[in-house]
Design a protein around this motif. Sequence first.
Motif, short mmCIF file in Angstrom:
data_model
loop_
_atom_site.label_atom_id
_atom_site.label_comp_id
_atom_site.label_asym_id
_atom_site.label_seq_id
_atom_site.Cartn_x
_atom_site.Cartn_y
_atom_site.Cartn_z
N LYS A 269 0.83 -1.21 0.00
CA LYS A 269 0.00 0.00 0.00
C LYS A 269 0.86 1.26 0.00
N GLU A 270 2.01 1.18 0.66
CA GLU A 270 2.90 2.34 0.73
C GLU A 270 3.78 2.48 -0.51
N GLY A 271 3.77 1.44 -1.37
CA GLY A 271 4.62 1.46 -2.55
C GLY A 271 6.09 1.16 -2.25
N LYS A 272 6.34 0.53 -1.10
CA LYS A 272 7.70 0.21 -0.68
C LYS A 272 8.25 -0.95 -1.51
N LYS A 273 9.51 -0.83 -1.97
CA LYS A 273 10.14 -1.88 -2.79
C LYS A 273 11.50 -2.25 -2.20
N PHE A 274 11.88 -3.51 -2.44
CA PHE A 274 13.14 -4.02 -1.89
C PHE A 274 14.00 -4.62 -3.00
N ASP A 275 15.31 -4.57 -2.77
CA ASP A 275 16.24 -5.22 -3.70
C ASP A 275 16.24 -6.74 -3.50
N TYR A 276 16.05 -7.16 -2.25
CA TYR A 276 16.03 -8.59 -1.93
C TYR A 276 14.92 -8.89 -0.93
N VAL A 277 14.20 -9.95 -1.22
CA VAL A 277 13.24 -10.50 -0.26
C VAL A 277 13.71 -11.92 0.08
N PHE A 278 13.89 -12.20 1.37
CA PHE A 278 14.28 -13.54 1.81
C PHE A 278 13.07 -14.23 2.44
N GLY A 279 12.71 -15.38 1.89
CA GLY A 279 11.66 -16.20 2.47
C GLY A 279 12.29 -17.27 3.34
N ASP A 280 12.49 -16.96 4.62
CA ASP A 280 13.10 -17.90 5.57
C ASP A 280 11.99 -18.46 6.46
N LEU A 281 11.03 -19.11 5.81
CA LEU A 281 9.82 -19.57 6.48
C LEU A 281 9.72 -21.09 6.44
N THR A 282 8.57 -21.60 6.06
CA THR A 282 8.34 -23.05 6.08
C THR A 282 9.07 -23.77 4.95
N ASP A 283 9.43 -25.02 5.19
CA ASP A 283 10.02 -25.86 4.15
C ASP A 283 8.93 -26.29 3.16
N ILE A 284 9.35 -26.70 1.98
CA ILE A 284 8.42 -27.26 1.01
C ILE A 284 7.88 -28.57 1.57
N PRO A 285 6.56 -28.74 1.62
CA PRO A 285 6.01 -29.97 2.21
C PRO A 285 6.14 -31.18 1.30
N LEU A 286 6.10 -32.36 1.93
CA LEU A 286 6.03 -33.60 1.18
C LEU A 286 4.55 -33.94 0.98
N SER A 287 4.11 -33.98 -0.24
CA SER A 287 2.71 -34.28 -0.53
C SER A 287 2.61 -34.81 -1.95
N PRO A 288 1.57 -35.58 -2.23
CA PRO A 288 1.43 -36.13 -3.59
C PRO A 288 1.12 -35.06 -4.62
N VAL A 289 0.46 -33.98 -4.19
CA VAL A 289 0.12 -32.87 -5.09
C VAL A 289 0.34 -31.57 -4.33
N PRO A 290 0.57 -30.46 -5.03
CA PRO A 290 0.81 -29.17 -4.35
C PRO A 290 -0.48 -28.52 -3.88
N GLN A 291 -1.16 -29.19 -2.97
CA GLN A 291 -2.41 -28.69 -2.44
C GLN A 291 -2.40 -28.75 -0.92
N GLY A 292 -3.21 -27.93 -0.30
CA GLY A 292 -3.30 -27.91 1.15
C GLY A 292 -2.87 -26.57 1.71
N GLU A 293 -2.99 -26.45 3.03
CA GLU A 293 -2.76 -25.17 3.71
C GLU A 293 -1.34 -24.65 3.52
N VAL A 294 -0.35 -25.52 3.64
CA VAL A 294 1.04 -25.07 3.53
C VAL A 294 1.35 -24.61 2.10
N TRP A 295 0.86 -25.37 1.10
CA TRP A 295 1.08 -24.95 -0.29
C TRP A 295 0.38 -23.63 -0.58
N ASP A 296 -0.81 -23.45 -0.03
CA ASP A 296 -1.52 -22.17 -0.22
C ASP A 296 -0.70 -21.03 0.37
#
Length: 368
Positions: A269-296
């Motif tokens: 909303k403020e129009g703030k921009k960054f040179d780098y964004v680091f996503g140091d959050l959840t790991d990619i889940p193990l699942s048969p398809v990319p569906q579910g809460e974590v994938w969302d």
Amino acid sequence: MAINTILLDFSVNPSAITNKDERKLLQENVESVLLDYLPSLKFRHSLEIGDTFVSLYEADRNSLITVRTFDKGLVACNIEYYKDDNEKPLLTFELTHKLEKSLREKCQGKRSHAFPAIKRGGIVDRYFPTADERILEYDIDEVLYEERSPYQKIQIVHSRSLGNLLVLDDLQNMSESDLVYTETLMQRGKESYAGKEIIILGGGDGALLWELLKENPKFVTMVEIDELVMKACRKYLRTCCGTCLDEYKTDNYEIIVEDCLKILDKFIKEGKKFDYVFGDLTDIPLSPVPQGEVWDFIRLILNTSMRVLKPNGKYMTHGNGASCPESLSMFESQLKQLSVPVQFTRDHAFVPSFMEDWIFYQVQPVPN
């Protein structure tokens, strides 16, 4: 103090199990060998299941011994007992190997295997999974911190070989030996952060912030939802985070305790921009398809992060273990479906506390 479970197995000719007379001889041979190593052994019960049997014994220290056969020719022997910290083991690993050899030879086994005692129920948890859910055992000797926040279970334990180790919801996250994780995530030596504006999503252990500050950025914003993680790491993981978690705001960085999506929406909303964004959050889940809460959540973070990146900016994140090619492939398929077209590269590093090769991604919007 823990339940110790010794696991042995050996294979025999299937007829030694399925033939009634041979089965009786096998049972007698196994029992005679067990008596050599556990002189107090007492037979309690035997149950026949088709052409197989399960026998139950007891011995010193309330130990329970089960012998189970399978009609394909496999024999399993489990020895379970309780051990205090100052007690000697019922069977050392050396004796366990001798028992394994004796069982194989007495029963004319083809092959055999024995494991060191698996220790369960102790004050210190020793076992954590790999990315593809194999079990690893760690040399953990002390729990330094344990608390449950509104978001997760937080532990910092000590490993003789790794140093202090952060564990979140029973998954290893960062140890004092894991500098290579942070350096590969930030692509040290490949990316220039001097004079750049950076945002870290997550990163509560402080390791990434601490290393980025050494690269003379213009300003770093870190958004971490769980303040208890930062407080624990500030005290017990200072080798990784240095002094950057001591203050939440200085001339060249700010730590915001909040949901990162709320802060990203605010910056959009403020129009703030960054040179780098680091996503140091959840790991990619193990699942048969990319569906579910974590994938969302992953898709939402990716698409929202693209909106705060400068045209030539980069989104940097960790993926999963190299042993999980299916989940990595699914993640890459999601990158190709973002709201803006992107290009990406990947790197890898063997992370000591993970005991496996880990994949890292560098994602960049495609120039117009």
